[in-house]
Design an enzyme around this catalytic site. Structure first.
Site, PDB file in Angstrom:
ATOM      1  N   GLY A 288       0.725  -1.207   0.032  1.00  0.00           N
ATOM      2  CA  GLY A 288      -0.040   0.151  -0.013  1.00  0.00           C
ATOM      3  C   GLY A 288       0.671   1.279   0.237  1.00  0.00           C
TER       4      GLY A 288
ATOM      5  N   PRO B 249       4.533  -5.209  -0.635  1.00  0.00           N
ATOM      6  CA  PRO B 249       4.526  -4.083  -1.429  1.00  0.00           C
ATOM      7  C   PRO B 249       4.296  -4.437  -3.098  1.00  0.00           C
ATOM      8  CG  PRO B 249       6.881  -4.604  -0.819  1.00  0.00           C
ATOM      9  CD  PRO B 249       5.883  -5.487  -0.022  1.00  0.00           C
TER      10      PRO B 249
ATOM     11  N   ARG C  72       3.078  -1.628  -5.698  1.00  0.00           N
ATOM     12  CA  ARG C  72       3.115  -0.537  -6.338  1.00  0.00           C
ATOM     13  C   ARG C  72       4.716   0.260  -6.291  1.00  0.00           C
ATOM     14  NH1 ARG C  72      -0.995   2.797  -8.031  1.00  0.00           N
ATOM     15  NH2 ARG C  72      -2.122   1.484  -6.557  1.00  0.00           N
TER      16      ARG C  72
ATOM     17  N   TYR D  37      -9.548   4.786 -12.554  1.00  0.00           N
ATOM     18  CA  TYR D  37      -9.356   5.641 -11.170  1.00  0.00           C
ATOM     19  C   TYR D  37      -9.274   7.120 -11.622  1.00  0.00           C
ATOM     20  CZ  TYR D  37      -7.206   1.094  -9.900  1.00  0.00           C
ATOM     21  OH  TYR D  37      -6.978  -0.285  -9.502  1.00  0.00           O
TER      22      TYR D  37
ATOM     23  N   CYS E 297     -13.144   3.053 -28.937  1.00  0.00           N
ATOM     24  CA  CYS E 297     -14.360   3.692 -29.134  1.00  0.00           C
ATOM     25  C   CYS E 297     -15.153   3.948 -27.749  1.00  0.00           C
ATOM     26  CB  CYS E 297     -15.331   2.874 -30.163  1.00  0.00           C
ATOM     27  SG  CYS E 297     -14.425   2.893 -31.639  1.00  0.00           S
ATOM     28  N   GLU E 298     -14.523   4.732 -26.540  1.00  0.00           N
ATOM     29  CA  GLU E 298     -15.200   4.782 -25.528  1.00  0.00           C
ATOM     30  C   GLU E 298     -14.709   6.282 -25.060  1.00  0.00           C
ATOM     31  OE1 GLU E 298     -16.650   3.042 -23.295  1.00  0.00           O
ATOM     32  OE2 GLU E 298     -16.427   1.065 -24.134  1.00  0.00           O
TER      33      GLU E 298
HETATM   34  C1  LIG Z   1      -2.700  -5.337  -4.208  1.00  0.00           C
HETATM   35  C2  LIG Z   1      -2.337  -6.049  -2.816  1.00  0.00           C
HETATM   36  C3  LIG Z   1      -0.873  -5.585  -2.513  1.00  0.00           C
HETATM   37  C4  LIG Z   1      -0.078  -4.593  -3.282  1.00  0.00           C
HETATM   38  O1  LIG Z   1      -0.593  -3.168  -2.887  1.00  0.00           O
HETATM   39  P1  LIG Z   1       0.343  -2.145  -3.233  1.00  0.00           P
HETATM   40  O2  LIG Z   1      -0.563  -0.747  -3.082  1.00  0.00           O
HETATM   41  O3  LIG Z   1       0.625  -2.100  -4.895  1.00  0.00           O
HETATM   42  O4  LIG Z   1       1.684  -2.119  -2.432  1.00  0.00           O
HETATM   43  C5  LIG Z   1      -0.780  -6.252  -1.097  1.00  0.00           C
HETATM   44  N1  LIG Z   1      -1.439  -7.069  -0.838  1.00  0.00           N
HETATM   45  C6  LIG Z   1      -2.713  -7.492  -1.138  1.00  0.00           C
HETATM   46  C7  LIG Z   1      -3.231  -8.411  -0.510  1.00  0.00           C
HETATM   47  C8  LIG Z   1      -3.086  -6.728  -2.213  1.00  0.00           C
HETATM   48  O5  LIG Z   1      -4.384  -7.086  -2.608  1.00  0.00           O
END
Ligand SMILES: *Cc1c(COP(=O)(O)O)cnc(C)c1O
Length: 414
Positions: A239, A274, A276, A316, A342-343
């Site tokens: 996250g 992690p 992202r 998003y 086409c959107e």
């Molecule tokens: C998507 C996800 C992650 C990774 O989240 P990021 O925001 O990309 O770090 C980690 N754990 C679970 C259970 C997820 O669904």
């Protein structure tokens, strides 16, 4: 890590000019920097060095084999959410013993594959899933290692579509119900309780929800211990956000210090998931301007990449910085950057000031996470190729999908 830079006006990733890649491999084209991927991983390893830990890269952020393989060689574990992702991790040389399996809807087949491989832990998300896994493991004569994904009910302060830790989300079990579920799991013959996990959302720019979630999970672990249920690991999910525009992502070193304090004197190992933050800023999407379409209210730059290649803006309203790969002396104009699909939702960026002409190349930055892994074939568009740059070396790590591949597997009815 400044892997993206200009030399004589031409945009380079590491030592490679992006225009030469577009000539050779075509567009749209995903391009990743090995140095950026590895430095992101090392930043985690350093930030959490004081706490015994395992970094389980969240495969769904970017599941390309070459990237999984790089992380596997750095010692990473993996967080998977499907049998397909398990197959990818194994094909990339990942260690099944470092795999955690998340997701609300694991099928019996997926459970069997993961038990066969010998994964580290199943992150369970419901009582029904607990019973199914107990049955599947029993049928195979195995004992499944389990953790519950608990929902600590903290507001991660991110986009609602990527917020997962609130009561109203479909993910996890309410933390208040966890002790009873753990007692149930401990009583079942084919399960072994080994951990706990949580994941409260994505693209978090604030440390405090992560720290709050950690506190609530640690309280639960202490409650369980008092109940005679000792855990081996505590998985705090992923996250951590990245900078797309002007965000200030959490400082990993600070997060590491916060958790080091909380884990001091504890016996459980820390797991992190992690996604992202390991890959997002290590990749970009190269696209070519097909047409410039000036209008009364708006100018459009119609490019050859689209929402099927990079869905985040459409899904998003996510922002990706868009820069010209070359330098032009023509005056800058304000464009909406849109794809050929086409959107109306097929846009990549709004109101961008760019000095460009038809045929020019653009780079959509910070496209390493949830880019290629979310790509689809909508409008029967073959998926892009992927390149991994290593200093001056160019590796084609995924070929462009062909029209034959696109049609393979389909049948006519006579
Ligand atoms: C998507 C996800 C992650 C990774 O989240 P990021 O925001 O990309 O770090 C980690 N754990 C679970 C259970 C997820 O669904």
């Amino acid at each position: 890590m400044n892997t993206l830079h200009r030399i004589d006006g031409r945009l380079h990733l590491e030592d490679v000019a992006l225009d030469t890649l577009a000539e050779r491999f075509g567009t749209p084209l995903y391009v990743y920097s090995r140095a950026a991927l590895e430095s992101a991983y090392r930043a985690y390893a350093e930030a959490f060095a004081a706490t015994p830990h395992l970094i389980c890269y969240a495969v769904k952020a970017n599941s390309s084999l070459a990237i999984l393989n790089l992380f596997a060689r750095l010692g990473a574990g993996f967080d998977i959410v499907s049998g397909g992702e398990l197959a990818r991790v194994l094909a990339a040389g990942g260690d099944a013993g470092k795999v955690v399996f998340s997701g609300v809807g694991k099928t019996a087949n997926e459970m069997r594959a993961a038990l066969d491989a010998g994964i580290l832990c199943f992150n369970l998300e419901s009582e029904s899933e607990l019973h199914r896994l107990d049955r599947v493991a029993g049928d195979m004569g195995k004992v499944a290692p389990v953790s519950f994904r608990v929902n600590p009910d903290v507001d991660p302060k991110t986009h609602p579509y990527i917020s997962t830790g609130l009561k109203e989300n479909k993910f996890g079990v309410p933390i208040a119900e966890a002790p009873a579920l753990y007692r149930l799991a401990a009583s079942l013959p084919n399960l072994k309780v080994t951990g706990v996990d949580c994941h409260i959302g994505s693209q978090l720019t604030d440390l405090s929800p992560l720290a709050d979630a950690a506190d609530r999970v640690l309280d639960l672990v202490d409650t369980l211990a008092a109940d005679g249920i000792a855990l081996r690991h505590i998985d705090l999910g992923g996250g951590v956000g990245i900078r797309y525009r002007d965000e200030t992502p959490p400082d990993l070193a600070a997060y590491g210090r916060v958790l080091a304090q909380k884990f001091a004197g504890r016996r459980e190992k820390l797991l992190l998931e992690p996604g992202r933050s390991l890959v997002g800023n290590a990749g970009l999407l190269l696209t070519r301007v097909e047409y410039l379409k000036p209008g009364e209210d708006k100018n459009f730059a119609i490019v050859d990449a689209a929402m099927n290649d990079l869905m985040r803006p459409a899904l998003y309203e996510a922002y990706h910085e868009i820069v010209a790969v070359g330098e032009r002396t023509v005056p800058a104009r304000r464009y909406d950057i849109v794809g050929p699909i086409c959107e109306t939702g097929d846009f990549l960026g709004f109101a961008r000031d760019l000095a460009i002409e038809e045929g020019d190349l653009l780079a959509l930055l910070s496209a390493g996470a949830y880019g290629m892994s979310m790509a689809s074939n909508y409008n029967s568009r073959p998926r892009a190729a992927e390149i991994l740059i290593d200093k001056n070396e160019i590796h084609l790590v995924r070929e462009r999908e062909t029209l034959d591949q696109l049609l393979a597997g389909e049948r006519l009815v006579y």
